[in-house]
Design a protein around this motif. Structure first.
Motif, PDB file in Angstrom:
ATOM      1  N   VAL A  67      19.424  56.588  88.793  1.00 11.93           N
ATOM      2  CA  VAL A  67      19.096  55.279  88.258  1.00 11.93           C
ATOM      3  C   VAL A  67      20.060  54.995  87.133  1.00 11.93           C
ATOM      4  CG1 VAL A  67      17.423  54.015  86.846  1.00 11.93           C
ATOM      5  CG2 VAL A  67      16.633  55.289  88.824  1.00 11.93           C
ATOM      6  N   ARG A  68      20.528  53.758  87.119  1.00  8.15           N
ATOM      7  CA  ARG A  68      21.359  53.350  85.990  1.00  8.15           C
ATOM      8  C   ARG A  68      20.758  52.121  85.342  1.00  8.15           C
ATOM      9  NH1 ARG A  68      27.755  51.831  86.156  1.00  8.15           N
ATOM     10  NH2 ARG A  68      27.736  50.645  84.205  1.00  8.15           N
ATOM     11  N   LYS A 104      19.373  42.210  77.583  1.00  2.98           N
ATOM     12  CA  LYS A 104      18.668  42.244  78.871  1.00  2.98           C
ATOM     13  C   LYS A 104      19.490  43.061  79.856  1.00  2.98           C
ATOM     14  CE  LYS A 104      15.745  41.531  82.020  1.00  2.98           C
ATOM     15  NZ  LYS A 104      14.858  42.695  81.982  1.00  2.98           N
ATOM     16  N   LEU A 105      18.860  44.101  80.404  1.00 10.45           N
ATOM     17  CA  LEU A 105      19.550  45.028  81.300  1.00 10.45           C
ATOM     18  C   LEU A 105      18.884  45.038  82.672  1.00 10.45           C
ATOM     19  CD1 LEU A 105      19.718  47.996  78.765  1.00 10.45           C
ATOM     20  CD2 LEU A 105      21.584  46.425  79.333  1.00 10.45           C
ATOM     21  N   THR A 106      19.652  45.334  83.678  1.00 11.31           N
ATOM     22  CA  THR A 106      19.106  45.495  85.025  1.00 11.31           C
ATOM     23  C   THR A 106      19.090  46.964  85.378  1.00 11.31           C
ATOM     24  OG1 THR A 106      20.095  43.380  85.616  1.00 11.31           O
ATOM     25  CG2 THR A 106      19.368  44.768  87.430  1.00 11.31           C
ATOM     26  N   LYS A 107      18.048  47.389  86.058  1.00 15.05           N
ATOM     27  CA  LYS A 107      17.955  48.772  86.514  1.00 15.05           C
ATOM     28  C   LYS A 107      18.433  48.855  87.964  1.00 15.05           C
ATOM     29  CE  LYS A 107      13.962  51.230  87.424  1.00 15.05           C
ATOM     30  NZ  LYS A 107      12.638  51.772  87.071  1.00 15.05           N
ATOM     31  N   TYR A 108      19.360  49.746  88.217  1.00 16.98           N
ATOM     32  CA  TYR A 108      19.897  49.919  89.571  1.00 16.98           C
ATOM     33  C   TYR A 108      19.512  51.284  90.123  1.00 16.98           C
ATOM     34  CZ  TYR A 108      23.121  46.231  88.126  1.00 16.98           C
ATOM     35  OH  TYR A 108      23.659  45.057  87.667  1.00 16.98           O
ATOM     36  N   ALA A 109      19.003  51.312  91.311  1.00 14.93           N
ATOM     37  CA  ALA A 109      18.836  52.590  92.006  1.00 14.93           C
ATOM     38  C   ALA A 109      20.191  52.996  92.568  1.00 14.93           C
ATOM     39  CB  ALA A 109      17.836  52.446  93.141  1.00 14.93           C
ATOM     40  N   ILE A 110      20.453  54.286  92.535  1.00 21.22           N
ATOM     41  CA  ILE A 110      21.712  54.815  93.079  1.00 21.22           C
ATOM     42  C   ILE A 110      21.357  55.634  94.315  1.00 21.22           C
ATOM     43  CG2 ILE A 110      23.725  56.239  92.583  1.00 21.22           C
ATOM     44  CD1 ILE A 110      23.154  55.738  89.581  1.00 21.22           C
ATOM     45  N   THR A 111      21.908  55.220  95.441  1.00 20.62           N
ATOM     46  CA  THR A 111      21.510  55.805  96.719  1.00 20.62           C
ATOM     47  C   THR A 111      22.747  56.170  97.524  1.00 20.62           C
ATOM     48  OG1 THR A 111      19.641  54.262  96.635  1.00 20.62           O
ATOM     49  CG2 THR A 111      19.964  55.448  98.694  1.00 20.62           C
ATOM     50  N   PRO A 112      23.379  57.300  97.217  1.00 12.42           N
ATOM     51  CA  PRO A 112      24.586  57.649  97.975  1.00 12.42           C
ATOM     52  C   PRO A 112      24.216  57.864  99.440  1.00 12.42           C
ATOM     53  CG  PRO A 112      24.266  59.097  96.063  1.00 12.42           C
ATOM     54  CD  PRO A 112      23.005  58.332  96.262  1.00 12.42           C
TER      55      PRO A 112
END
Lengths: 145, 145, 145
Positions: free
Chosen positions: A32-33, A10-18
């Motif tokens: 996105v990671r 089970k993985l979580t999706k993270y938005a990457i917002t510098p």
């Protein structure tokens, strides 16, 4: 079809917002990671975001835009816990085949200075249309671990 | 942001450099493998590298270039310990929509002869600019295991 | 080169073939899943397949084609056991920079209605040639788990 016999972690999706990057013009993320995959959205040569101002290109030249584009891709990688060494693919979109040799020179000089410990990423370069004034757009796929 | 709760296996990134392929024109790799991901850089119809010679196209025709491009992609896959069966995506760049039907015929005949045991890869075909004389460029994403 | 010290889990590659979609014009799959990776092939605005009929666009407008393209990408995702929330990258190919603003509006409205629980995917938009009458093509990379 779904492979119930293969257990997926089970993985979580993270938005990457510098924070330095201009906000995307639509509902997409700069990066996105998910698990070990980090995808960087197409970046162009926009300068760091200035509150209340429209995104502004680093300059009209291929050199200015390419270096700013690299800086923006790197900002997304770093905000996602990665770096150039993790990138497996860079997709380079130029607008003019006459820019290929100059882009390669800028590319080699830039990555020569990045102190990479791993082998260089793969790359595809194609020539497409881009919004007026934009000469280069780059996206990246990284694998972490 | 970095998901410290998800343990990522430590992976090594390998450049894939088939001896037969012309050296890349900049500091990128013909292919990269990291963990189960293998990315093949954009390949064109250049003949096997000849010491001291500039890269030379297999020929002016779509057919010659497509078959050589397939051979080059395959060389990268195999040098990375993979094969066509591992490819999940082929990204085909043509320069002329009039080439679509012929490319599809060459494509089907080629893959029909490859003796694939797995289902065919996904594919996207778009029409872009490429350096003079080059009619097709293909990159590939493979998942090993 | 092959990293014999890293054990790769044995994975099966599945073609994803939603019955509603027009058959691909060559030996490629509308989608492929292998392990946690799901790749959606380039989709365009073709209506659901009708037996014995050539693929037909949902309409001549960007709006009609974009919404049908989204529906087709979604059909592949769902047939592969995934959904929009799993997508990490959408690659949008337009034919005209003048379509960017309208596509973004359609994009935002569409994804606003999808009830996503995860952050939005990354995206690259470029302007390419496409077969006559086709205004948009989209492919997608998803990571499951």
């Amino acid at each position: 079809m779904p492979d119930s016999h293969e257990k997926l972690e089970k993985l979580t999706k993270y938005a990457i917002t510098p924070p330095a990057l201009a906000a995307p013009p639509a509902a997409f993320s700069h990066g996105v990671r998910k698990g070990g995959i980090l995808q960087v959205a197409g970046q162009v040569g926009f300068l760091p975001a200035a509150e209340g101002q429209a995104p502004t290109l680093a300059g009209p030249s291929l050199r200015e835009q390419t270096l700013q584009t690299f800086a923006n891709v790197k900002a997304v990688l770093e905000a996602g816990g990665a770096g150039w060494d993790d990138v497996v693919m860079l997709r380079v979109h130029l607008t003019d085949t006459a820019h290929f040799a100059e882009m390669n020179k800028i590319y080699d000089t830039y990555f020569g200075k990045q102190g990479l410990k791993e082998e260089p990423a793969a790359r595809t370069t194609v020539y497409v249309g881009l919004p007026e004034g934009i000469l280069i757009e780059i996206d990246a796929l990284a694998v972490l671990g």
